[in-house]
Design a protein around this motif. Structure first.
Motif, PDB file in Angstrom:
ATOM      1  N   SER A  12      -1.689   5.825  -5.772  1.00  0.00           N
ATOM      2  CA  SER A  12      -2.849   6.607  -6.228  1.00  0.00           C
ATOM      3  C   SER A  12      -4.173   5.958  -5.811  1.00  0.00           C
ATOM      4  O   SER A  12      -5.220   6.585  -5.899  1.00  0.00           O
ATOM      5  N   ALA A  13      -4.112   4.700  -5.347  1.00  0.00           N
ATOM      6  CA  ALA A  13      -5.330   3.995  -4.925  1.00  0.00           C
ATOM      7  C   ALA A  13      -5.457   4.052  -3.410  1.00  0.00           C
ATOM      8  O   ALA A  13      -5.489   3.035  -2.725  1.00  0.00           O
ATOM      9  N   PHE A  14      -5.527   5.260  -2.898  1.00  0.00           N
ATOM     10  CA  PHE A  14      -5.627   5.515  -1.465  1.00  0.00           C
ATOM     11  C   PHE A  14      -7.003   5.081  -0.971  1.00  0.00           C
ATOM     12  O   PHE A  14      -8.017   5.441  -1.543  1.00  0.00           O
ATOM     13  N   ILE A  15      -7.038   4.295   0.111  1.00  0.00           N
ATOM     14  CA  ILE A  15      -8.305   3.835   0.679  1.00  0.00           C
ATOM     15  C   ILE A  15      -8.685   4.657   1.896  1.00  0.00           C
ATOM     16  O   ILE A  15      -9.832   5.057   2.058  1.00  0.00           O
ATOM     17  N   GLY A  16      -7.722   4.897   2.784  1.00  0.00           N
ATOM     18  CA  GLY A  16      -8.060   5.637   3.996  1.00  0.00           C
ATOM     19  C   GLY A  16      -6.852   5.930   4.855  1.00  0.00           C
ATOM     20  O   GLY A  16      -5.751   5.440   4.609  1.00  0.00           O
ATOM     21  N   GLN A  17      -7.098   6.729   5.883  1.00  0.00           N
ATOM     22  CA  GLN A  17      -6.050   7.166   6.797  1.00  0.00           C
ATOM     23  C   GLN A  17      -6.515   6.913   8.217  1.00  0.00           C
ATOM     24  O   GLN A  17      -7.657   7.219   8.558  1.00  0.00           O
ATOM     25  N   GLY A  18      -5.634   6.369   9.031  1.00  0.00           N
ATOM     26  CA  GLY A  18      -5.927   6.202  10.443  1.00  0.00           C
ATOM     27  C   GLY A  18      -4.977   7.050  11.260  1.00  0.00           C
ATOM     28  O   GLY A  18      -4.216   7.852  10.704  1.00  0.00           O
ATOM     29  N   GLY A  19      -5.013   6.868  12.559  1.00  0.00           N
ATOM     30  CA  GLY A  19      -4.147   7.640  13.428  1.00  0.00           C
ATOM     31  C   GLY A  19      -2.673   7.334  13.227  1.00  0.00           C
ATOM     32  O   GLY A  19      -1.822   8.180  13.459  1.00  0.00           O
ATOM     33  N   PHE A  20      -2.358   6.130  12.773  1.00  0.00           N
ATOM     34  CA  PHE A  20      -0.960   5.725  12.674  1.00  0.00           C
ATOM     35  C   PHE A  20      -0.529   5.299  11.282  1.00  0.00           C
ATOM     36  O   PHE A  20       0.636   4.987  11.077  1.00  0.00           O
ATOM     37  N   GLY A  26      -3.666  -2.722  -3.149  1.00  0.00           N
ATOM     38  CA  GLY A  26      -2.478  -3.364  -3.682  1.00  0.00           C
ATOM     39  C   GLY A  26      -2.821  -4.678  -4.347  1.00  0.00           C
ATOM     40  O   GLY A  26      -3.991  -5.078  -4.401  1.00  0.00           O
ATOM     41  N   THR A  27      -1.787  -5.351  -4.830  1.00  0.00           N
ATOM     42  CA  THR A  27      -1.971  -6.618  -5.529  1.00  0.00           C
ATOM     43  C   THR A  27      -0.929  -7.621  -5.053  1.00  0.00           C
ATOM     44  O   THR A  27       0.248  -7.280  -4.907  1.00  0.00           O
ATOM     45  N   GLU A  28      -1.373  -8.836  -4.811  1.00  0.00           N
ATOM     46  CA  GLU A  28      -0.444  -9.930  -4.539  1.00  0.00           C
ATOM     47  C   GLU A  28       0.068 -10.401  -5.895  1.00  0.00           C
ATOM     48  O   GLU A  28      -0.722 -10.855  -6.744  1.00  0.00           O
ATOM     49  N   ASP A  29       1.359 -10.262  -6.134  1.00  0.00           N
ATOM     50  CA  ASP A  29       1.931 -10.490  -7.456  1.00  0.00           C
ATOM     51  C   ASP A  29       1.686 -11.902  -7.980  1.00  0.00           C
ATOM     52  O   ASP A  29       1.346 -12.090  -9.152  1.00  0.00           O
ATOM     53  N   ALA A  30       1.842 -12.917  -7.140  1.00  0.00           N
ATOM     54  CA  ALA A  30       1.743 -14.309  -7.592  1.00  0.00           C
ATOM     55  C   ALA A  30       0.330 -14.694  -8.016  1.00  0.00           C
ATOM     56  O   ALA A  30       0.150 -15.506  -8.917  1.00  0.00           O
ATOM     57  N   THR A  31      -0.683 -14.121  -7.349  1.00  0.00           N
ATOM     58  CA  THR A  31      -2.068 -14.545  -7.609  1.00  0.00           C
ATOM     59  C   THR A  31      -2.906 -13.497  -8.319  1.00  0.00           C
ATOM     60  O   THR A  31      -3.969 -13.815  -8.861  1.00  0.00           O
ATOM     61  N   GLY A  32      -2.454 -12.232  -8.288  1.00  0.00           N
ATOM     62  CA  GLY A  32      -3.261 -11.154  -8.852  1.00  0.00           C
ATOM     63  C   GLY A  32      -4.385 -10.706  -7.925  1.00  0.00           C
ATOM     64  O   GLY A  32      -5.190  -9.852  -8.277  1.00  0.00           O
TER      65      GLY A  32
END
Length: 173
Positions: A12-20, A26-32
């Motif tokens: 649901s946290a869509f940032i953008g779309q490119g050609g591919f 997102g979140t890095e689980d270990a560091t937040g």
């Protein structure tokens, strides 16, 4: 859907779309730490499956070689996941986790900030520094797709830093 081990993405946290691909927060689980997560979907039914998969793998290989420069978007971790669809045709998902550039791309940056001559000169110096770094490799790496959408801005140590991104069309010569 799986992504990169140790990372959680938010559809649901869509940032953008490119050609591919599509990019999500997102979140890095270990560091937040909040990151950007690019997802490239390559269905085997695609007539250009092998070429698309090769291109995605090449983008990752190049990005991993150049991750140390201030003006290059840092790839944190990547993943390649192969999944079968209901009719037995595999689809490959390539995931690329990078630093999150919260100031957006060059168009967004120009819209949100006053670009005086000294600011433009500073931006161009940062772009030239990133490109010179690419060209200094043996063999030299050429970006081949420098444009506003691939010129991102992040905040580091309270400074606005340009980050060249999207190395999908890059070539080593």
């Amino acid at each position: 859907m799986e992504s990169i081990e140790g990372f959680t993405h938010d559809e649901s946290a869509f940032i953008g779309q490119g050609g591919f691909g599509s990019v999500f927060r997102g979140t890095e689980d270990a560091t937040g730490r909040t990151v950007a997560m690019k997802r490239v979907v390559i269905p085997q039914t695609s007539p250009n499956f092998d070429k698309a998969l090769d291109s995605a793998r090449k983008e990752i290989a190049i990005a991993e070689k150049i991750r140390t420069h201030t003006n290059i978007l840092n790839v944190i971790k990547t993943s390649e996941i192969k999944m079968e669809n209901p009719i037995g045709k595999p689809t490959v998902f390539i995931w690329i986790a990078t630093a999150l550039c919260t100031l957006g791309d060059l168009r967004q940056y120009a819209y949100n900030y006053v670009l005086t001559l000294p600011v433009v000169v500073h931006i161009m110096k940062q772009m030239a520094s990133g490109l010179a770094f690419l060209h200094s490799h043996t063999p030299p790496i050429f970006h081949m797709d420098v444009k506003p959408a691939n010129t991102l801005f992040a905040v580091e140590n309270d400074k606005h830093i340009l980050k060249l991104s999207d190395f999908g069309l890059s070539r080593e010569y």
